[in-house]
Design a protein around this motif. Structure first.
Motif, PDB file in Angstrom:
ATOM      1  N   GLU A   1      38.201  31.826   9.105  1.00  0.00           N
ATOM      2  CA  GLU A   1      37.053  32.726   9.262  1.00  0.00           C
ATOM      3  C   GLU A   1      36.609  32.788  10.728  1.00  0.00           C
ATOM      4  N   THR A   2      36.566  31.637  11.381  1.00  0.00           N
ATOM      5  CA  THR A   2      36.172  31.586  12.795  1.00  0.00           C
ATOM      6  C   THR A   2      37.198  32.309  13.663  1.00  0.00           C
ATOM      7  N   ARG A   3      38.465  32.077  13.366  1.00  0.00           N
ATOM      8  CA  ARG A   3      39.542  32.729  14.126  1.00  0.00           C
ATOM      9  C   ARG A   3      39.434  34.248  14.013  1.00  0.00           C
ATOM     10  N   LYS A   4      39.210  34.725  12.782  1.00  0.00           N
ATOM     11  CA  LYS A   4      39.102  36.171  12.583  1.00  0.00           C
ATOM     12  C   LYS A   4      37.878  36.728  13.302  1.00  0.00           C
ATOM     13  N   LYS A   5      36.782  35.989  13.285  1.00  0.00           N
ATOM     14  CA  LYS A   5      35.553  36.408  13.964  1.00  0.00           C
ATOM     15  C   LYS A   5      35.803  36.590  15.467  1.00  0.00           C
ATOM     16  N   ILE A   6      36.546  35.647  16.035  1.00  0.00           N
ATOM     17  CA  ILE A   6      36.897  35.720  17.462  1.00  0.00           C
ATOM     18  C   ILE A   6      37.764  36.939  17.738  1.00  0.00           C
ATOM     19  N   ILE A   7      38.774  37.145  16.897  1.00  0.00           N
ATOM     20  CA  ILE A   7      39.722  38.241  17.111  1.00  0.00           C
ATOM     21  C   ILE A   7      39.037  39.598  16.982  1.00  0.00           C
ATOM     22  N   VAL A   8      38.178  39.756  15.985  1.00  0.00           N
ATOM     23  CA  VAL A   8      37.472  41.026  15.802  1.00  0.00           C
ATOM     24  C   VAL A   8      36.563  41.310  16.999  1.00  0.00           C
ATOM     25  N   ALA A   9      35.872  40.280  17.483  1.00  0.00           N
ATOM     26  CA  ALA A   9      35.014  40.439  18.661  1.00  0.00           C
ATOM     27  C   ALA A   9      35.856  40.794  19.889  1.00  0.00           C
ATOM     28  N   ALA A  10      37.019  40.166  20.016  1.00  0.00           N
ATOM     29  CA  ALA A  10      37.911  40.448  21.144  1.00  0.00           C
ATOM     30  C   ALA A  10      38.472  41.867  21.058  1.00  0.00           C
ATOM     31  N   LEU A  11      38.847  42.284  19.852  1.00  0.00           N
ATOM     32  CA  LEU A  11      39.360  43.648  19.662  1.00  0.00           C
ATOM     33  C   LEU A  11      38.325  44.670  20.111  1.00  0.00           C
ATOM     34  N   ASN A  12      37.076  44.486  19.711  1.00  0.00           N
ATOM     35  CA  ASN A  12      36.008  45.400  20.122  1.00  0.00           C
ATOM     36  C   ASN A  12      35.814  45.383  21.638  1.00  0.00           C
TER      37      ASN A  12
ATOM     38  N   LYS B   1      35.754  39.745  29.122  1.00  0.00           N
ATOM     39  CA  LYS B   1      35.505  38.355  29.502  1.00  0.00           C
ATOM     40  C   LYS B   1      35.378  37.471  28.257  1.00  0.00           C
ATOM     41  N   ILE B   2      35.950  36.288  28.346  1.00  0.00           N
ATOM     42  CA  ILE B   2      35.868  35.334  27.237  1.00  0.00           C
ATOM     43  C   ILE B   2      34.408  35.025  26.900  1.00  0.00           C
ATOM     44  N   ALA B   3      33.575  34.909  27.915  1.00  0.00           N
ATOM     45  CA  ALA B   3      32.157  34.597  27.692  1.00  0.00           C
ATOM     46  C   ALA B   3      31.475  35.680  26.867  1.00  0.00           C
ATOM     47  N   SER B   4      31.762  36.937  27.170  1.00  0.00           N
ATOM     48  CA  SER B   4      31.169  38.059  26.423  1.00  0.00           C
ATOM     49  C   SER B   4      31.683  38.095  24.991  1.00  0.00           C
ATOM     50  N   ILE B   5      32.970  37.806  24.834  1.00  0.00           N
ATOM     51  CA  ILE B   5      33.564  37.781  23.496  1.00  0.00           C
ATOM     52  C   ILE B   5      32.915  36.680  22.658  1.00  0.00           C
ATOM     53  N   ALA B   6      32.658  35.542  23.292  1.00  0.00           N
ATOM     54  CA  ALA B   6      32.001  34.423  22.599  1.00  0.00           C
ATOM     55  C   ALA B   6      30.612  34.818  22.118  1.00  0.00           C
ATOM     56  N   VAL B   7      29.861  35.505  22.966  1.00  0.00           N
ATOM     57  CA  VAL B   7      28.513  35.965  22.591  1.00  0.00           C
ATOM     58  C   VAL B   7      28.594  36.927  21.412  1.00  0.00           C
ATOM     59  N   ALA B   8      29.528  37.883  21.494  1.00  0.00           N
ATOM     60  CA  ALA B   8      29.689  38.878  20.423  1.00  0.00           C
ATOM     61  C   ALA B   8      30.087  38.221  19.106  1.00  0.00           C
TER      62      ALA B   8
ATOM     63  N   GLU C   1      43.954  29.496  24.231  1.00  0.00           N
ATOM     64  CA  GLU C   1      43.872  28.817  25.526  1.00  0.00           C
ATOM     65  C   GLU C   1      43.563  29.766  26.683  1.00  0.00           C
ATOM     66  N   THR C   2      44.029  31.022  26.579  1.00  0.00           N
ATOM     67  CA  THR C   2      43.848  31.982  27.666  1.00  0.00           C
ATOM     68  C   THR C   2      43.498  33.356  27.084  1.00  0.00           C
ATOM     69  N   LYS C   3      43.072  34.253  27.959  1.00  0.00           N
ATOM     70  CA  LYS C   3      42.797  35.621  27.519  1.00  0.00           C
ATOM     71  C   LYS C   3      44.087  36.296  27.044  1.00  0.00           C
ATOM     72  N   GLU C   4      45.191  35.947  27.685  1.00  0.00           N
ATOM     73  CA  GLU C   4      46.488  36.496  27.274  1.00  0.00           C
ATOM     74  C   GLU C   4      46.817  36.083  25.837  1.00  0.00           C
ATOM     75  N   LYS C   5      46.575  34.811  25.502  1.00  0.00           N
ATOM     76  CA  LYS C   5      46.828  34.322  24.141  1.00  0.00           C
ATOM     77  C   LYS C   5      45.884  35.000  23.140  1.00  0.00           C
ATOM     78  N   LEU C   6      44.666  35.270  23.577  1.00  0.00           N
ATOM     79  CA  LEU C   6      43.709  35.959  22.713  1.00  0.00           C
ATOM     80  C   LEU C   6      44.160  37.389  22.456  1.00  0.00           C
ATOM     81  N   PHE C   7      44.672  38.046  23.479  1.00  0.00           N
ATOM     82  CA  PHE C   7      45.190  39.400  23.304  1.00  0.00           C
ATOM     83  C   PHE C   7      46.372  39.397  22.329  1.00  0.00           C
ATOM     84  N   GLU C   8      47.209  38.379  22.428  1.00  0.00           N
ATOM     85  CA  GLU C   8      48.327  38.257  21.490  1.00  0.00           C
ATOM     86  C   GLU C   8      47.807  38.067  20.069  1.00  0.00           C
ATOM     87  N   GLY C   9      46.728  37.299  19.921  1.00  0.00           N
ATOM     88  CA  GLY C   9      46.109  37.118  18.612  1.00  0.00           C
ATOM     89  C   GLY C   9      45.605  38.434  18.042  1.00  0.00           C
TER      90      GLY C   9
END
Length: 204
Positions: free
Chosen positions: A13-24, A35-42, A55-63
């Motif tokens: 659930e946490t992983r999906k929450k991060i990915i959805v926020a990152a996608l937006n 920015k990772i900080a903004s994604i964390a807030v969202a 570990e990185t923004k690149e890995k988050l984009f891959e997610g």
């Protein structure tokens, strides 16, 4: 006492929450400005929590790419074609639903991000190509070869060229609707169907 680890469900659930926020974030700001900080807030999480999953923004984009493939996009698979269905009809059956939700699922914006920023961030371009673009091309080329064997296409048909032509309306729709003329958007499904029926005209 040892601290209890989060449950599998909570972790997912946490992983999906991060990915959805990152996608937006990626869809609205692009890759460079996200920015990772903004994604964390969202996501309503601490910045450290994001890094514990990615570990990185690149890995988050891959997610995000993996999430889009698993959650909103069923890649076409040539081995799912049955003998009683024409290749043209199979392509339409398999690809039309994915084209229908390409904008709402955020995949069109990610494609536009690759077009605009892929030259400056080669790793995201390569990632998109390896996970989405190239696999789709490989499967379509297999289907075109089957269509040639079945005489649904002329024997001189070039699978590589026809694959690009099959995908062209999707990319044209992404560019036209999102960049060149967003106030006069075209229906990508209609463009795609007309194109397929023209390419496979001998079969109709």
């Amino acid at each position: 006492m040892k601290k209890r680890s989060p449950s599998v469900e909570k972790t997912a659930e946490t992983r999906k929450k991060i990915i959805v926020a990152a996608l937006n974030e990626f869809n609205h700001l692009g890759y460079a400005n996200s920015k990772i900080a903004s994604i964390a807030v969202a996501a309503g999480l601490g910045k450290g929590t994001i890094y514990s999953y990615f570990e990185t923004k690149e890995k988050l984009f891959e997610g995000v790419i993996d999430y889009l493939i698993e959650d909103t996009y069923h890649p076409i698979q040539s081995d799912e074609l049955s003998p009683d269905v024409s290749v043209a009809d199979f392509i339409l059956q398999q690809m039309m639903p994915a084209i229908d939700n390409i904008e709402s699922a955020g995949r069109a914006n990610i494609a536009r991000l690759i077009l605009s920023e892929g030259k400056n961030f080669e790793h995201i371009r390569e990632l998109y190509s390896q996970k989405i673009y190239q696999p789709g091309q490989v499967e379509l080329q297999k289907l075109i070869r089957i269509a040639i064997e079945r005489k649904e296409l002329p024997p001189e048909s070039n699978p590589e060229v026809l694959t690009l032509l099959i995908l062209a309306p999707i990319w044209m729709g992404i560019v036209h609707n999102g960049i060149l003329s967003p106030n006069h958007a075209q229906c990508m499904q209609s463009l795609f169907e007309i194109n397929i029926r023209n390419i496979f005209k001998p079969a109709y």
